[in-house]
Each structure stands twice: as C-alpha cells, then as structure tokens.
Motif scaffolding. Sequence first.
Motif, PDB file in Angstrom:
ATOM      1  N   GLY A 128       0.802  -1.217   0.000  1.00 20.54           N
ATOM      2  CA  GLY A 128       0.000   0.000   0.000  1.00 20.54           C
ATOM      3  C   GLY A 128       0.829   1.258   0.000  1.00 20.54           C
ATOM      4  O   GLY A 128       0.327   2.329  -0.393  1.00 20.54           O
ATOM      5  N   ASP A 129       2.107   1.183   0.411  1.00 17.32           N
ATOM      6  CA  ASP A 129       2.931   2.400   0.455  1.00 17.32           C
ATOM      7  C   ASP A 129       4.361   2.196  -0.018  1.00 17.32           C
ATOM      8  O   ASP A 129       5.211   3.054   0.175  1.00 17.32           O
ATOM      9  N   ILE A 140      -1.608 -14.003   4.189  1.00 14.04           N
ATOM     10  CA  ILE A 140      -2.182 -12.877   3.427  1.00 14.04           C
ATOM     11  C   ILE A 140      -3.688 -13.044   3.243  1.00 14.04           C
ATOM     12  O   ILE A 140      -4.308 -12.348   2.453  1.00 14.04           O
ATOM     13  N   ASP A 141      -4.266 -13.994   4.000  1.00 14.11           N
ATOM     14  CA  ASP A 141      -5.712 -14.250   3.975  1.00 14.11           C
ATOM     15  C   ASP A 141      -6.203 -14.712   2.611  1.00 14.11           C
ATOM     16  O   ASP A 141      -7.320 -14.389   2.187  1.00 14.11           O
ATOM     17  N   GLY A 201      -1.380  -5.071  -1.849  1.00 10.52           N
ATOM     18  CA  GLY A 201      -1.784  -3.674  -1.956  1.00 10.52           C
ATOM     19  C   GLY A 201      -2.759  -3.224  -0.889  1.00 10.52           C
ATOM     20  O   GLY A 201      -3.020  -2.025  -0.755  1.00 10.52           O
ATOM     21  N   THR A 202      -3.274  -4.147  -0.094  1.00 11.50           N
ATOM     22  CA  THR A 202      -4.276  -3.791   0.914  1.00 11.50           C
ATOM     23  C   THR A 202      -3.679  -3.307   2.229  1.00 11.50           C
ATOM     24  O   THR A 202      -4.402  -2.807   3.089  1.00 11.50           O
ATOM     25  N   ARG A 203      -2.373  -3.448   2.411  1.00 11.11           N
ATOM     26  CA  ARG A 203      -1.731  -3.030   3.664  1.00 11.11           C
ATOM     27  C   ARG A 203      -0.384  -2.368   3.351  1.00 11.11           C
ATOM     28  O   ARG A 203       0.172  -2.516   2.276  1.00 11.11           O
ATOM     29  N   ARG A 208       3.071  -9.006   9.968  1.00  8.77           N
ATOM     30  CA  ARG A 208       2.348 -10.254   9.744  1.00  8.77           C
ATOM     31  C   ARG A 208       3.254 -11.405   9.300  1.00  8.77           C
ATOM     32  O   ARG A 208       3.013 -12.563   9.651  1.00  8.77           O
ATOM     33  N   LEU A 209       4.270 -11.089   8.516  1.00  9.71           N
ATOM     34  CA  LEU A 209       5.026 -12.137   7.841  1.00  9.71           C
ATOM     35  C   LEU A 209       6.390 -12.450   8.439  1.00  9.71           C
ATOM     36  O   LEU A 209       6.872 -13.572   8.322  1.00  9.71           O
TER      37      LEU A 209
END
Length: 385
Positions: A247-248, A268-269, A301-303, A311-312
Amino acid sequence: MSASTRPLEGMRVLTLEQFGAGPYGSMHLADMGAEVIKVENPATGGDAGRSVGPHFLGPNDSVYFQSWGSNKKSVALDLKTPEGRAGFRRLAAGAEAVINNLRGDQPEKLGIDYASLKDVNPAIVCLSISAYGRDNERKSWPGYDFLMQAEAGLMSMTGEPDGPPARFGLSMIDFMTGMTGIVGLLGAVMRARTTGQGCDVDTCLFDVALHQLSYPATWYLNGGAAPSRTHRSGHLSIAPVQTFRTGDGWIYVMCMTERAWRILADRIDRPELKADPRFADQAARRENRGELERELDAAFGTRTTDEWLERLTGHVPVAPVYDVAQAFANPFVETTGMVRSVPHPARPDFRMLANPLKFDGERPQQTVCSPLGGDTRALLGDDAK
C-alpha cells in the motif's frame, strides 16, 4: 583490541593497489591484524582512489578512498626509479605477500612478481589481480568492473525484461575478485610458511565475473538454456520470489519451499490459493508467474509494508525494499554494530562500515589509512626515496 580479533598479527603485506578490487581485498587482511603497507607513487598522487570525489577529506584523501583504507599504512616510492625499486625490495625481504591490481603486463615490468622477488625472499607470495589475466593476449588491456558485467553476460540478466541491460548498483565484481584473490593468497601463504616456497597467485576481473554466472552457466553449458532477465527481480526458477507492491512501497518475498508458500497464502488471507491448480506446486507457479503476481499484488496492496512485515516476519522470508537512507535508519543496523565512528584528522566524527567478520563475537577495530607516504620514514628510514 583482543588477540582473537587479530589472527593475522605479524603478517606483513605490501600492496600496489587502486580503486576497488585490490583495496577491498587487502582491507580484510589489515582489519585482521596484518601490517598492510600501501606502496604509492608520489609522482602520480598515489592510489587513484585518493582523488575520487565528490566527497574529500583534504589533499590526496577522499571518503571513497577511506572506504577500503582501514588499518593500512602508506609509503611513498616510485618503482620506476632505482631508488624506489631498492626501497621496495628492502620491504619485500621482510614481507610474506605482495598484492597488486595493476594491468597484467605491469608486475613483471615493475619487478613485483615472484620471479623478480624470490632472490630477496624465496617464501614471498605475489598476488596479481588484473583485468583479464597475465597469460593471454589481453594482459596489457586496462579493464574495470562494469566492462566485465557487460562482457560476461551479467548485464543481460539484470534489470527489467523490457528495459535495457543494467549493471549492478555497485562494483560487486571488484569486491568478489578482491576476496577471491585474498583466499588464494592466504592459501599460498599457509603453504609457504610450511615449505619456505612462495609463488605467484593470479585472478582477474573477467574470470571472476564469468564465475559468478554459477548455476545458470552450468544450465547453459549442459543444455543450452540461456537465462534472461526476470520481471521484478524474480528468481529464475522459483516463484513467488520477487518484489510486490504494498500500500505504500515495496516488499521482497522469497517462498523458496512449498512450506513457505503455504504459510504465505494463509498469512495474506488467501488460503484458497493453495488449492488453485495454477499454483499447486513449484512447476505450476513458475509456469503461471504472471497470474500469481496479479493475485499477490492485489493482496499486498491492501496493507502498508510495515503492516505486512509485522504479519510475515519470522514466518515467511521477507524484507522491505529500502533506499540507502532507509537502510541506515533501520534499528537493526545499530543492533548489529555494522556502523562505527573511526576518527579522521580532518573529521573527528568520521563514520565507516565495520568489518562484517567477528572473532569470538568481536568485530576488528579500525583506524583510517595513513596519508600518502605517512609511514615512509618509519619503515625505510631517513634516507628513503
């Protein structure tokens, strides 16, 4: 500084070096306690790296030069004069090794190869790091890192597939050639200490650059498969191993095993990707790289990068894609102790990268390189020329 961080204490090495390959390799000897003496020609300003800008530390000194100058001494001698050659031979009589990274035709002309020095020191080891070697039609050719990346095929593998060939960001062939030469030198010195017999050791930028093709070279030599550039710095044969846009910013993900791939899909769901026949195994993911990239781009792209790292990290091999400023702002750099203050006469707050080696958990200490000729009198006496 403890004795364990100076395993080469008592070893004297003479160097005729400039720019990257020779200085980078000999720096490791100096950091490990060897007395590394740069033999520099005052008529030409010494090591050419002393005048490489744009950041200087006074006359005949630069930040570039000091990058590989730690713990080295300097004597001013012109080996094209009888006096200079005599002074060099006096030093060589008490040295274990000589290093040069000059053109391949220069060691013999300057009298710094084994044949020229064995009469004053039969055990001396003479390392030559040239551009193309000393035993072929190119021995007199000048050469530099970037040329080797071009001719050895490395640039054809670097950059985006639809862009022009690209070089590495830094002179990695210089550095690898320097280290390759040092491995050979230390092996020959170990033998010379036992047998009393020195020798010449040779390596060159071209040979090392070609050697860095490693397994793609073996693929080609045994099947004709020529590797090409991969999208987003991807691995030649394993997916997903590449950059992904967050996302950034960007993140680099390396799923080198099936286990890592399955963990990534869960984290990553997107657990359904594990059962997708397009991505069922390594061969399928390699065949369907484009579709896999689109699926993972949508997820990443969602985070933000930091959110994904939280998370990882520790579950899947990942790293943020930083610029140089961000790399040094990373708190882990301070944890590792890879940056330290090494005072310079012109800049007491001068900072350098620490040596990446540790001995008994301790990194070697460092001092800046002496000024051009700063150790001539101490090493050769008042009549040195």
